[in-house]
Design a protein around this motif. Structure first.
Motif, PDB file in Angstrom:
ATOM      1  N   ALA A 192       1.229  -1.511  -0.110  1.00 28.53           N
ATOM      2  CA  ALA A 192       0.036  -0.009   0.044  1.00 28.53           C
ATOM      3  C   ALA A 192       0.915   1.189   0.205  1.00 28.53           C
ATOM      4  CB  ALA A 192      -0.743  -0.007   1.250  1.00 28.53           C
ATOM      5  N   ILE A 193       1.592   0.772   0.579  1.00 28.89           N
ATOM      6  CA  ILE A 193       3.291   2.336   0.513  1.00 28.89           C
ATOM      7  C   ILE A 193       3.657   2.460  -0.214  1.00 28.89           C
ATOM      8  CG2 ILE A 193       5.125   3.482   2.098  1.00 28.89           C
ATOM      9  CD1 ILE A 193       4.203   2.416   4.712  1.00 28.89           C
ATOM     10  N   ARG A 194       3.778   1.925  -0.901  1.00 31.27           N
ATOM     11  CA  ARG A 194       4.861   2.207  -2.668  1.00 31.27           C
ATOM     12  C   ARG A 194       3.259   2.721  -3.565  1.00 31.27           C
ATOM     13  NH1 ARG A 194       6.421  -3.803  -0.645  1.00 31.27           N
ATOM     14  NH2 ARG A 194       5.442  -4.048  -2.754  1.00 31.27           N
ATOM     15  N   GLU A 195       2.587   2.244  -3.522  1.00 24.56           N
ATOM     16  CA  GLU A 195       1.307   2.317  -4.047  1.00 24.56           C
ATOM     17  C   GLU A 195       0.842   3.576  -4.311  1.00 24.56           C
ATOM     18  OE1 GLU A 195      -0.063   0.674  -6.857  1.00 24.56           O
ATOM     19  OE2 GLU A 195       1.255  -0.274  -6.928  1.00 24.56           O
ATOM     20  N   TYR A 196       0.619   4.028  -3.107  1.00 25.58           N
ATOM     21  CA  TYR A 196       1.059   5.437  -2.584  1.00 25.58           C
ATOM     22  C   TYR A 196       1.206   6.479  -2.714  1.00 25.58           C
ATOM     23  CZ  TYR A 196       0.220   9.788   0.867  1.00 25.58           C
ATOM     24  OH  TYR A 196       0.065  10.960   1.293  1.00 25.58           O
ATOM     25  N   ASP A 197       3.094   5.750  -2.915  1.00 19.23           N
ATOM     26  CA  ASP A 197       4.211   6.842  -3.727  1.00 19.23           C
ATOM     27  C   ASP A 197       4.163   7.083  -4.830  1.00 19.23           C
ATOM     28  OD1 ASP A 197       5.371   7.062  -0.784  1.00 19.23           O
ATOM     29  OD2 ASP A 197       6.806   4.967  -1.282  1.00 19.23           O
ATOM     30  N   VAL A 198       3.587   5.637  -5.354  1.00 21.51           N
ATOM     31  CA  VAL A 198       3.420   5.636  -7.127  1.00 21.51           C
ATOM     32  C   VAL A 198       2.284   7.106  -7.577  1.00 21.51           C
ATOM     33  CG1 VAL A 198       2.493   4.591  -9.501  1.00 21.51           C
ATOM     34  CG2 VAL A 198       4.525   3.388  -7.436  1.00 21.51           C
ATOM     35  N   GLN A 199       1.925   6.720  -6.727  1.00 24.28           N
ATOM     36  CA  GLN A 199       0.247   7.844  -6.985  1.00 24.28           C
ATOM     37  C   GLN A 199       0.968   9.522  -6.815  1.00 24.28           C
ATOM     38  OE1 GLN A 199      -2.078   7.265  -9.407  1.00 24.28           O
ATOM     39  NE2 GLN A 199      -1.830   4.605  -8.746  1.00 24.28           N
ATOM     40  N   ALA A 200       1.823   9.486  -5.163  1.00 23.50           N
ATOM     41  CA  ALA A 200       1.877  10.724  -4.881  1.00 23.50           C
ATOM     42  C   ALA A 200       2.943  11.434  -5.997  1.00 23.50           C
ATOM     43  CB  ALA A 200       2.753  10.329  -3.605  1.00 23.50           C
ATOM     44  N   LYS A 201       3.612  10.540  -6.809  1.00 23.26           N
ATOM     45  CA  LYS A 201       4.795  10.736  -7.682  1.00 23.26           C
ATOM     46  C   LYS A 201       3.975  11.605  -8.922  1.00 23.26           C
ATOM     47  CE  LYS A 201       8.705   9.784 -10.415  1.00 23.26           C
ATOM     48  NZ  LYS A 201       9.794   9.002 -10.754  1.00 23.26           N
ATOM     49  N   ALA A 202       2.710  10.937  -9.387  1.00 23.63           N
ATOM     50  CA  ALA A 202       2.150  11.775 -10.104  1.00 23.63           C
ATOM     51  C   ALA A 202       1.131  12.562 -10.377  1.00 23.63           C
ATOM     52  CB  ALA A 202       1.291   9.729 -10.785  1.00 23.63           C
ATOM     53  N   ALA A 203       0.802  12.711  -9.013  1.00 21.01           N
ATOM     54  CA  ALA A 203       0.176  13.607  -8.484  1.00 21.01           C
ATOM     55  C   ALA A 203       1.563  15.167  -8.852  1.00 21.01           C
ATOM     56  CB  ALA A 203      -0.156  13.922  -7.127  1.00 21.01           C
ATOM     57  N   LEU A 204       2.069  15.281  -7.942  1.00 22.71           N
ATOM     58  CA  LEU A 204       3.439  16.029  -7.844  1.00 22.71           C
ATOM     59  C   LEU A 204       4.035  16.139  -9.911  1.00 22.71           C
ATOM     60  CD1 LEU A 204       5.961  17.668  -7.157  1.00 22.71           C
ATOM     61  CD2 LEU A 204       7.169  15.299  -7.207  1.00 22.71           C
ATOM     62  N   GLU A 205       4.093  15.061 -10.352  1.00 20.48           N
ATOM     63  CA  GLU A 205       4.596  15.381 -11.930  1.00 20.48           C
ATOM     64  C   GLU A 205       3.627  16.440 -12.946  1.00 20.48           C
ATOM     65  OE1 GLU A 205       7.880  14.815 -13.283  1.00 20.48           O
ATOM     66  OE2 GLU A 205       8.438  14.494 -11.272  1.00 20.48           O
ATOM     67  N   LEU A 206       2.412  16.389 -12.403  1.00 17.02           N
ATOM     68  CA  LEU A 206       0.985  16.820 -12.949  1.00 17.02           C
ATOM     69  C   LEU A 206       1.428  18.426 -12.590  1.00 17.02           C
ATOM     70  CD1 LEU A 206      -1.709  16.898 -14.569  1.00 17.02           C
ATOM     71  CD2 LEU A 206      -2.960  16.187 -12.841  1.00 17.02           C
ATOM     72  N   MET A 207       1.409  18.732 -11.219  1.00 14.38           N
ATOM     73  CA  MET A 207       1.580  19.772 -10.483  1.00 14.38           C
ATOM     74  C   MET A 207       2.562  20.575 -11.268  1.00 14.38           C
ATOM     75  SD  MET A 207       3.304  22.365  -8.529  1.00 14.38           S
ATOM     76  CE  MET A 207       4.486  20.855  -7.888  1.00 14.38           C
ATOM     77  N   LYS A 208       3.411  19.708 -11.449  1.00 15.66           N
ATOM     78  CA  LYS A 208       5.286  20.499 -11.574  1.00 15.66           C
ATOM     79  C   LYS A 208       4.910  20.627 -14.206  1.00 15.66           C
ATOM     80  CE  LYS A 208       9.115  17.684  -9.643  1.00 15.66           C
ATOM     81  NZ  LYS A 208       9.611  17.392 -10.367  1.00 15.66           N
TER      82      LYS A 208
END
Length: 189
Positions: free
Chosen positions: A105-121
């Protein structure tokens, strides 16, 4: 006259990462308390959880008082975390049982958080930090709008004609909530 190079501009990427780390820390603590019990939640239920949190924020903003201890910051963290959980559920489907462990769950959390960061950038590049000039109450309204759009798309079994899908709406909800948290945690002078 002040030179442009003398003006300190906030580092949005760093602030975003710091706020996500706060959200992730709470997510990890909840994994210790409950495990990934959210695996049984369908995306529609997660949309409703985000709706409850956004409506509470709007109520506090409108009334100017909260009668429950959780403040707006706690609700924004909840929106980020439920948004990330919703993205995980969209990608992997929901389960009738808790079928994963906390590490997954934590690994998947990190994947989705990174996707949000990349979109924000990408969006922040194009919009040139416009979010910094917005009122925090606008983030609430935009999150509520994204929730209503998501509910409408869900009622059409996830199908759209010309609009972005459910995942894009969840990503936007996450990013608006992060912007609100940045404004709370790093008030500009």
């Amino acid at each position: 006259m002040t030179k442009k190079t003398d003006i300190k501009t906030p580092d949005t990427n760093s602030q975003f990462e710091q706020v996500i780390e706060i959200c992730r820390s709470l997510f990890c603590k909840k994994m210790q308390d409950y495990g990934p019990s959210w695996r049984i939640m369908r995306p529609q239920s997660l949309t409703d959880q985000i709706f409850i949190k956004a409506k509470r924020i709007r109520s506090i903003e409108t009334k100017g008082v909260a009668l429950v201890d959780d403040d707006i910051q706690a609700e924004l963290i909840g929106i980020v975390n439920y948004g990330i959980i919703a993205l995980i559920q969209l990608e992997h489907g929901y389960s009738d049982t808790v079928d994963v462990d906390a590490d997954w769950a934590i690994r998947e959390y990190d994947v989705q958080a990174k996707a949000a960061l990349e979109l924000m950038k990408r969006k922040n590049h194009d919009y040139d930090e416009a979010w910094r000039g917005m009122r925090t109450t606008s983030y609430t309204d935009l999150i509520l709008t994204k929730i209503n759009r998501t509910k409408e798309i869900e009622s059409h079994s996830g199908q759209t004609i010309v609009s972005e899908g459910i995942d894009a709406n969840y990503l936007d909800m996450i990013n608006y909530a992060v912007f609100g948290l940045i404004k709370i945690r790093f008030p500009e002078e």
